[in-house]
Write an enzyme that holds these catalytic residues in place. Structure first.
Site, mmCIF file in Angstrom:
data_model
loop_
_atom_site.group_PDB
_atom_site.id
_atom_site.type_symbol
_atom_site.label_atom_id
_atom_site.label_comp_id
_atom_site.label_asym_id
_atom_site.label_seq_id
_atom_site.Cartn_x
_atom_site.Cartn_y
_atom_site.Cartn_z
ATOM 1 N N SER A 85 -4.195 -18.711 9.497
ATOM 2 C CA SER A 85 -5.367 -17.653 9.415
ATOM 3 C C SER A 85 -6.756 -18.290 8.856
ATOM 4 O O SER A 85 -6.588 -19.059 8.066
ATOM 5 C CB SER A 85 -4.869 -16.574 8.310
ATOM 6 O OG SER A 85 -3.832 -15.812 8.642
ATOM 7 N N GLY A 100 -3.507 13.223 19.636
ATOM 8 C CA GLY A 100 -3.948 12.372 20.504
ATOM 9 C C GLY A 100 -5.323 11.407 20.038
ATOM 10 O O GLY A 100 -5.399 10.579 20.184
ATOM 11 N N GLU A 155 4.466 -14.117 5.732
ATOM 12 C CA GLU A 155 4.835 -14.574 4.520
ATOM 13 C C GLU A 155 6.351 -14.431 4.362
ATOM 14 O O GLU A 155 6.928 -14.277 3.036
ATOM 15 C CB GLU A 155 4.263 -13.687 3.455
ATOM 16 C CG GLU A 155 2.629 -13.395 3.390
ATOM 17 C CD GLU A 155 1.821 -14.687 3.056
ATOM 18 O OE1 GLU A 155 2.470 -15.855 3.521
ATOM 19 O OE2 GLU A 155 0.906 -14.657 2.528
#
Length: 386
Positions: free
Chosen positions: A157, A339, A362
């Site tokens: 990340s 929807g 993790e």
């Protein structure tokens, strides 16, 4: 046992809620849609202390208990789980650097990281070492007054957009005992970054592979001692699991709040959806699951703060339960929107996509079950977590 938050804890949560509404809410959908990494917003979070919540005071951190940190992360994640998740990863890496870093490392990066002026990535996972993290192959060989690193990391990340890499690499033999931890400048010659991955969610933070080709770093960039890296990584992940669980709780709270409002606004068969008992029951179950997940996360955080012997087990239980429950609440909230929940004009589909990966990273939820079962079946202990 006191389940009420203190005035100080409530103030932190309220500050985080106001910040998220002002700085995240107007932009979160665009960040997701256009895959924008909002470094400016993260820096603003740092100005409030959110980039060094539990980092040591010696590097400018607030040194808060993990429990207090969960209150902040939950409020942020209720608006934008993706950006919040990166902030939690940055907090974890910053805490590791501040706890085990040498004076030179802390002076170079400490206050820059806790202020949010610079950002950190956590580098453990490799293409061939995911759940079996102790099998990692990236090596750091001691040469002269430093180390030379070769290998590669995956699913990192922030990679390519951060300033320092908290890296786990092998300095010794096979297994966990041969792993050490390092702080590596992200722009060191020999480091290259792969393409930005196209993901289901977490689009407001980049994810890339990292390659290390004869990367030279000074010896004082070692965190802790040689051979301590896996232990450091796992200590980081105990907190990281609470952090990600908290992001799921936050996402679920955001989804539940949206569903509550929608049930009052939407009318079918001449009356609001809130008047249908089947939907009332569904909402009640969602709220119950959410409260249970929140309390489990806070219990695990308290165990970690107290250095309880079973803290890791509680963290694993909380991560497994809260990420499953959080995703389910988001999914049910989307269903209640019909929807409209499937449209990106509404936040539900984004919350759902962002929350899904929490069951994977993790440590997968399957690995969390392994950790808990191993503790329960340990013949050398008599007591079980309770």
């Amino acid at each position: 046992m006191d389940f009420e938050t203190s005035e100080e804890q409530s103030a932190f949560a309220q500050t985080a809620r106001a910040f998220a509404r002002a700085e995240f809410a107007p932009h979160a959908a665009q960040w997701d849609r256009e895959a924008i990494f909002p470094k400016e917003a993260i820096t603003k979070a740092g100005a409030l202390g959110f980039c060094g919540l539990y980092a040591p005071e010696r590097i400018g951190g607030l040194a808060l208990p993990r429990l207090d940190a969960t209150l902040v992360f939950e409020e942020l994640a209720a608006v934008d789980p993706s950006t919040t998740a990166f902030i939690t990863i940055h907090n974890m890496a910053t805490w590791m650097l501040g706890t085990w870093g040498t004076d030179a490392v802390c002076q170079r990066w400490g206050e820059a990281l806790t202020s949010g002026a610079q950002l950190a990535s956590y580098c453990l996972t490799e293409p061939g070492a995911g759940s079996d993290a102790a099998a990692l192959k990236t090596r750091a060989e001691r040469q002269g007054d430093g180390y030379v690193i070769n290998g590669g990391k995956a699913f990192i990340s922030g990679a390519g957009s951060t300033d320092v890499l908290v890296l786990m690499a092998r300095t010794g033999g096979p297994g966990a005992a041969g792993i050490s931890a390092f702080a590596v400048p992200a722009d060191t010659p020999g480091i290259s970054y792969g393409k930005k991955e196209h993901k289901m969610g977490w689009n407001s933070q980049p994810t890339r592979t990292i390659s290390f080709d004869n990367v030279h770093i000074p010896a004082d960039h070692l965190l802790g001692a040689e051979g301590e890296g896996f232990r450091i990584a796992m200590k980081g992940l105990d907190g990281g699991r609470i952090n990600i669980a908290t992001c799921s709780v936050g996402a679920a709270q955001g989804a539940l709040d949206a569903a509550r409002g929608y049930l009052h606004e939407r009318q079918q068969f001449g009356k609001p959806l809130a008047s249908f008992q089947a939907l009332q029951f569904k909402l009640a179950d969602m709220a119950t699951e959410l409260v249970a997940a929140r309390q489990m996360v806070r219990l695990a955080a308290s165990k970690l703060d107290a250095a309880h012997v079973d803290a890791s087990t509680y963290c694993a239980m909380a991560k497994r339960f809260a990420t499953d429950a959080g995703f389910n609440v988001c999914n049910e909230a989307l269903q209640l929107h019909g929807g409209y929940g499937y449209l990106n004009e509404f936040p539900l589909e984004r919350l759902l996509r962002d929350a899904r990966v929490h069951q994977i990273l993790e440590g997968t939820n399957e690995i969390m079950r392994v950790i808990v079962a191993r503790r329960l079946l340990d013949v050398n202990t008599h007591d079980i977590p309770r």
